[in-house]
Design a protein around this motif. Structure first.
Motif, PDB file in Angstrom:
ATOM      1  N   ASP A  24       0.856  -1.129  -0.037  1.00 17.66           N
ATOM      2  CA  ASP A  24       0.024  -0.026  -0.149  1.00 17.66           C
ATOM      3  C   ASP A  24       1.043   1.347  -0.050  1.00 17.66           C
ATOM      4  O   ASP A  24       0.321   2.457  -0.455  1.00 17.66           O
ATOM      5  CB  ASP A  24      -0.800   0.008   1.334  1.00 17.66           C
TER       6      ASP A  24
ATOM      7  N   PRO B 288       0.271   3.022  -3.726  1.00 13.87           N
ATOM      8  CA  PRO B 288      -0.988   3.408  -3.145  1.00 13.87           C
ATOM      9  C   PRO B 288      -2.262   3.248  -4.194  1.00 13.87           C
ATOM     10  O   PRO B 288      -3.417   3.108  -3.755  1.00 13.87           O
ATOM     11  CB  PRO B 288      -0.888   4.532  -2.394  1.00 13.87           C
ATOM     12  N   TRP B 289      -1.986   3.725  -5.287  1.00 13.32           N
ATOM     13  CA  TRP B 289      -3.094   3.884  -6.249  1.00 13.32           C
ATOM     14  C   TRP B 289      -2.800   3.053  -7.511  1.00 13.32           C
ATOM     15  O   TRP B 289      -3.299   3.404  -8.794  1.00 13.32           O
ATOM     16  CB  TRP B 289      -3.401   5.253  -6.758  1.00 13.32           C
ATOM     17  N   GLY B 290      -2.042   1.952  -7.690  1.00 12.14           N
ATOM     18  CA  GLY B 290      -1.535   1.030  -8.514  1.00 12.14           C
ATOM     19  C   GLY B 290      -0.271   1.296  -9.015  1.00 12.14           C
ATOM     20  O   GLY B 290       0.607   2.369  -8.243  1.00 12.14           O
ATOM     21  N   ASP B 291       0.403   0.684 -10.042  1.00  9.17           N
ATOM     22  CA  ASP B 291       1.609   0.715 -10.618  1.00  9.17           C
ATOM     23  C   ASP B 291       1.548   1.409 -11.853  1.00  9.17           C
ATOM     24  O   ASP B 291       1.064   0.833 -12.884  1.00  9.17           O
ATOM     25  CB  ASP B 291       2.293  -0.682 -10.555  1.00  9.17           C
ATOM     26  N   LEU B 292       1.447   2.817 -11.903  1.00 10.34           N
ATOM     27  CA  LEU B 292       1.607   3.732 -13.138  1.00 10.34           C
ATOM     28  C   LEU B 292       2.337   3.209 -14.082  1.00 10.34           C
ATOM     29  O   LEU B 292       1.651   3.105 -15.357  1.00 10.34           O
ATOM     30  CB  LEU B 292       1.723   5.025 -12.693  1.00 10.34           C
TER      31      LEU B 292
ATOM     32  N   GLU C 167       1.159  -0.304 -15.720  1.00  8.11           N
ATOM     33  CA  GLU C 167      -0.227  -0.451 -16.171  1.00  8.11           C
ATOM     34  C   GLU C 167      -0.278   0.514 -17.260  1.00  8.11           C
ATOM     35  O   GLU C 167      -1.093   0.148 -18.076  1.00  8.11           O
ATOM     36  CB  GLU C 167      -1.151   0.475 -14.921  1.00  8.11           C
TER      37      GLU C 167
END
Length: 304
Positions: free
Chosen positions: A17, A21-25, A28
């Motif tokens: 986390d 925290p908001w994904g693996d930019l 992705e």
């Protein structure tokens, strides 16, 4: 004794986390969703392994489709170049979990490797029965993992937390004596109030404190920063009436001589607060084609 899986998952989830925290930019946006890969956990230097299940948990939590093949076990010694595990599955998940998996296994293996050096230094000391144990000087949030790493390196654990035992240290004694409380009386009062299953340890830094601590009924007496002559004298005067622990000034150059004094336990904060992370790497040695059609896109060279 390995760390409970629920505890591992709690620590690893918190680390993931923090790291994504908001994904693996990057993964992705750059890596196709159906790409798969195989990677190897490779030792860059020799050591003692710890954290195999922690390493695997990082990938499992990110993507349950990722498979981890364990090629070595916690407590195993390895050489530079050894392959310790292989990972196969969705490439995005492998790349997302990589850093957390490595950070934790490198940290744990570093603690295990350093602990093994301390244990080796006391092994074979004539007449010694001393155990090498850790302290509460651990990385906040990682105590469970670092305690396991000490065990994987052949060491033992001290109390886990302030809730586990009564341990009167120098600052506790300073408060008592400043208030004019007799130490032996205070210790007897503590024993009368503590659960019958609890353990009472007292730290002293002078031999003239020893009689009061013995009168107070301590189960373990820590001789803190004593020289070798005073350690031997402390062991003689305690005479088996309590466990004798040595602490302070312990390093790889001094621990054998400390063990030779006859103490039962040697506590070493350096096992956790001074261990460096071991150099392990995750090498992508094969990148396969899209998972949807099952075709391989060809092997890539091992990545630096």
């Amino acid at each position: 004794m390995s760390t409970d899986r629920r505890e591992i998952d709690r620590i690893v989830t918190a680390a993931l986390d923090e790291d994504a925290p908001w994904g693996d930019l990057t993964s992705e946006t750059l890596i196709p969703a159906d790409a798969t890969a195989t990677a190897a956990l490779v030792a860059r230097e020799p050591g003692v392994l710890s954290g195999v299940e922690v390493f695997a948990a990082a990938f499992r939590i990110v993507d349950p489709a990722i498979e981890v093949e364990r090629l070595a076990a916690d407590g195993d010694r390895f050489a530079a170049g050894d392959v310790l595990a292989r990972v196969h599955g969705p490439a995005r998940g492998i790349l997302t979990a990589e850093r957390v998996a490595l950070n934790l296994s490198q940290r744990m293996s570093g603690v295990a490797t350093l602990t093994a050096r301390y244990v080796a230094a006391v092994t074979g000391v004539a007449g010694s029965r001393a155990r090498v144990v850790d302290t509460r000087k651990t990385t906040p949030g990682l105590r469970s993992l670092e305690r396991q790493a000490v065990r994987d390196g052949g060491g033992r654990n001290h109390r886990r937390s302030l809730s586990d035992a009564i341990m009167a240290k120098d600052n506790h004694l300073a408060v008592l004596t400043a208030g004019g409380v007799d130490l032996a009386t205070a210790l007897r009062g503590a024993r009368a109030r503590m659960p019958h299953t609890a353990h009472l340890e007292v730290e002293i830094d002078r031999l003239d404190q020893l009689d009061a601590v013995l009168d107070g009924g301590a189960d373990t007496i820590m001789l803190d920063n004593f020289d070798l002559d005073d350690l031997r004298e402390g062991v003689r005067r305690i005479g088996g009436r309590a466990v004798v622990e040595a602490s302070g000034g312990v390093n790889l150059d001094t621990i054998a001589a400390i063990a030779a004094t006859g103490v039962d336990v040697i506590s070493v904060g350096a096992l956790t607060h001074s261990a460096r992370a071991l150099d392990l790497g995750l090498d992508i040695d094969i990148a396969l084609g899209r998972a949807s059609d099952g075709t391989a896109g060809g092997a890539r060279p091992e990545q630096p």
